[in-house]
Write a protein that holds these residues in place. Sequence first.
Motif, PDB file in Angstrom:
ATOM      1  N   GLY A   1      -4.789  13.430  -4.172  1.00  0.00           N
ATOM      2  CA  GLY A   1      -3.690  12.505  -3.914  1.00  0.00           C
ATOM      3  C   GLY A   1      -3.794  11.241  -4.744  1.00  0.00           C
ATOM      4  N   ARG A   2      -2.987  10.265  -4.388  1.00  0.00           N
ATOM      5  CA  ARG A   2      -2.926   8.988  -5.092  1.00  0.00           C
ATOM      6  C   ARG A   2      -2.817   7.857  -4.078  1.00  0.00           C
ATOM      7  NH1 ARG A   2      -3.468  12.508  -8.355  1.00  0.00           N
ATOM      8  NH2 ARG A   2      -2.543  12.758 -10.429  1.00  0.00           N
ATOM      9  N   LEU A   3      -3.339   6.708  -4.457  1.00  0.00           N
ATOM     10  CA  LEU A   3      -3.312   5.532  -3.587  1.00  0.00           C
ATOM     11  C   LEU A   3      -3.131   4.300  -4.456  1.00  0.00           C
ATOM     12  CD1 LEU A   3      -5.949   5.020  -0.748  1.00  0.00           C
ATOM     13  CD2 LEU A   3      -5.014   3.119  -2.015  1.00  0.00           C
ATOM     14  N   TRP A   4      -2.099   3.498  -4.139  1.00  0.00           N
ATOM     15  CA  TRP A   4      -1.820   2.285  -4.900  1.00  0.00           C
ATOM     16  C   TRP A   4      -1.904   1.070  -3.976  1.00  0.00           C
ATOM     17  CZ3 TRP A   4       0.882   6.786  -5.164  1.00  0.00           C
ATOM     18  CH2 TRP A   4       1.032   7.398  -6.433  1.00  0.00           C
TER      19      TRP A   4
ATOM     20  N   ASP B   1       0.328  10.577   3.841  1.00  0.00           N
ATOM     21  CA  ASP B   1       1.419   9.830   3.202  1.00  0.00           C
ATOM     22  C   ASP B   1       1.695   8.601   4.057  1.00  0.00           C
ATOM     23  OD1 ASP B   1       1.766  11.748   1.202  1.00  0.00           O
ATOM     24  OD2 ASP B   1       3.319  12.812   2.324  1.00  0.00           O
ATOM     25  N   LEU B   2       1.676   7.417   3.426  1.00  0.00           N
ATOM     26  CA  LEU B   2       1.878   6.198   4.204  1.00  0.00           C
ATOM     27  C   LEU B   2       2.321   5.073   3.275  1.00  0.00           C
ATOM     28  CD1 LEU B   2       1.400   5.782   7.278  1.00  0.00           C
ATOM     29  CD2 LEU B   2      -0.766   4.682   6.684  1.00  0.00           C
ATOM     30  N   ASP B   3       3.236   4.232   3.743  1.00  0.00           N
ATOM     31  CA  ASP B   3       3.649   3.032   3.021  1.00  0.00           C
ATOM     32  C   ASP B   3       3.452   1.825   3.920  1.00  0.00           C
ATOM     33  OD1 ASP B   3       4.426   4.320   0.711  1.00  0.00           O
ATOM     34  OD2 ASP B   3       6.541   4.464   1.275  1.00  0.00           O
ATOM     35  N   VAL B   4       2.909   0.742   3.344  1.00  0.00           N
ATOM     36  CA  VAL B   4       2.760  -0.525   4.059  1.00  0.00           C
ATOM     37  C   VAL B   4       3.492  -1.592   3.252  1.00  0.00           C
ATOM     38  CG1 VAL B   4       1.165  -2.218   5.029  1.00  0.00           C
ATOM     39  CG2 VAL B   4       0.487   0.191   4.907  1.00  0.00           C
ATOM     40  N   PRO B   5       4.666  -2.042   3.716  1.00  0.00           N
ATOM     41  CA  PRO B   5       5.403  -3.078   2.987  1.00  0.00           C
ATOM     42  C   PRO B   5       4.603  -4.383   2.908  1.00  0.00           C
ATOM     43  CG  PRO B   5       6.835  -1.989   4.566  1.00  0.00           C
ATOM     44  CD  PRO B   5       5.442  -1.541   4.870  1.00  0.00           C
ATOM     45  N   ALA B   6       4.785  -5.116   1.826  1.00  0.00           N
ATOM     46  CA  ALA B   6       4.135  -6.420   1.674  1.00  0.00           C
ATOM     47  C   ALA B   6       4.560  -7.345   2.804  1.00  0.00           C
ATOM     48  CB  ALA B   6       4.491  -7.028   0.322  1.00  0.00           C
ATOM     49  N   GLY B   7       3.595  -8.069   3.346  1.00  0.00           N
ATOM     50  CA  GLY B   7       3.890  -9.021   4.411  1.00  0.00           C
ATOM     51  C   GLY B   7       3.978  -8.414   5.788  1.00  0.00           C
TER      52      GLY B   7
ATOM     53  N   VAL C   1       0.864  -1.194   0.000  1.00  0.00           N
ATOM     54  CA  VAL C   1       0.000   0.000   0.000  1.00  0.00           C
ATOM     55  C   VAL C   1       0.893   1.235   0.000  1.00  0.00           C
ATOM     56  CG1 VAL C   1      -1.843   1.267   1.165  1.00  0.00           C
ATOM     57  CG2 VAL C   1      -1.768  -1.230   1.339  1.00  0.00           C
ATOM     58  N   ARG C   2       0.711   2.081  -0.992  1.00  0.00           N
ATOM     59  CA  ARG C   2       1.447   3.349  -1.055  1.00  0.00           C
ATOM     60  C   ARG C   2       0.420   4.472  -1.160  1.00  0.00           C
ATOM     61  NH1 ARG C   2       6.576   4.612  -2.052  1.00  0.00           N
ATOM     62  NH2 ARG C   2       7.122   2.568  -2.874  1.00  0.00           N
ATOM     63  N   ILE C   3       0.520   5.430  -0.257  1.00  0.00           N
ATOM     64  CA  ILE C   3      -0.429   6.544  -0.206  1.00  0.00           C
ATOM     65  C   ILE C   3       0.363   7.848  -0.256  1.00  0.00           C
ATOM     66  CG2 ILE C   3      -2.251   7.662   1.132  1.00  0.00           C
ATOM     67  CD1 ILE C   3      -2.758   4.938   2.482  1.00  0.00           C
ATOM     68  N   ARG C   4      -0.036   8.739  -1.139  1.00  0.00           N
ATOM     69  CA  ARG C   4       0.646  10.017  -1.275  1.00  0.00           C
ATOM     70  C   ARG C   4      -0.381  11.156  -1.379  1.00  0.00           C
ATOM     71  NH1 ARG C   4       3.938   7.281   0.301  1.00  0.00           N
ATOM     72  NH2 ARG C   4       6.072   6.871  -0.427  1.00  0.00           N
TER      73      ARG C   4
ATOM     74  N   GLY D   1      -7.358  13.927  10.955  1.00  0.00           N
ATOM     75  CA  GLY D   1      -7.169  13.648   9.538  1.00  0.00           C
ATOM     76  C   GLY D   1      -5.750  13.621   9.059  1.00  0.00           C
ATOM     77  N   ARG D   2      -4.804  13.665  10.001  1.00  0.00           N
ATOM     78  CA  ARG D   2      -3.389  13.668   9.619  1.00  0.00           C
ATOM     79  C   ARG D   2      -2.638  12.522  10.287  1.00  0.00           C
ATOM     80  NH1 ARG D   2      -4.219  19.403  10.218  1.00  0.00           N
ATOM     81  NH2 ARG D   2      -3.801  20.494   8.246  1.00  0.00           N
ATOM     82  N   VAL D   3      -1.548  12.096   9.654  1.00  0.00           N
ATOM     83  CA  VAL D   3      -0.609  11.189  10.306  1.00  0.00           C
ATOM     84  C   VAL D   3       0.306  12.046  11.179  1.00  0.00           C
ATOM     85  CG1 VAL D   3       1.354   9.637   9.976  1.00  0.00           C
ATOM     86  CG2 VAL D   3      -0.675   9.399   8.541  1.00  0.00           C
TER      87      VAL D   3
END
Length: 254
Positions: free
Chosen positions: A60-63, A25-31, A6-9, A226-228
């Motif tokens: 923004g964008r979310l993958w 903005d947040l990243d979640v590595p696989a596993g 998960v990649r959030i920008r 609403g913020r990290v």
Amino acid sequence: MTDIMVRIRGLSKRYGNREILRGIDLDVPAGSVMCIIGPSGSGKSTLLSCINYLERIDGGRLWVGGELVGYREHKGRLHELPERQIAQMRAKVGMVFQQFNLFPHMTALQNIMEAPIRVKRIRPDPARRRAMELLDRVGLAGKQANFPIQLSGGEQQRVAIARALAMDPQLMLFDEPTSALDPELVGEVLAVMQDLARSGMTMVVVTHELAFAREVGDALTFMDAGRVVECGHPRTVLNAPKERRTQEFLARVL
């Protein structure tokens, strides 16, 4: 380099004039297991709904798994995908809610078989075998003929987890999965989630169970307004939070 599931920008979401998510903005590595904590109304559940495209984003964008969620991008502009393609993307993400949302007129087995048969077009016999395996995995072998009303809250939530797993998701989202349970039933659901984490399932868990976050989480995110506010290793965030707002929150809940 670790794959990012998960990649959030720059993610933003509004309801009318109310800004619910503000430049996430947040990243979640696989596993990995990402746990999210924060006060009520901080945007945690909305963030999960955006990841699964149950809510449309406003910026923004979310993958997920390298795919842009809900849209295709052309010349810097986003164009919403047809509902059929969105449904295909959503089928790759399992979601478990606070309330169990089981079909009351279906048995535990039927609840788990329903989506694989209807959405993935799996034949009933293999769908039944898979459902029985999943019931066993969540500790409910022998409960396949029980209707939701015949199950405890913890058992219903474990059926809900099995139902999500039946779609073979690449990502599992949990929105306060134990908040509707009696305290004595919380442990049986957390044990199933811990087993999932050990198996390598990528998980994003909105929770107030700080002991679970500390022991099972690979990362802990604190959200407010609403913020990290802060993100790091769970033990670091819980034992030595850097941000004053995180310190204030944890002082009240620990």
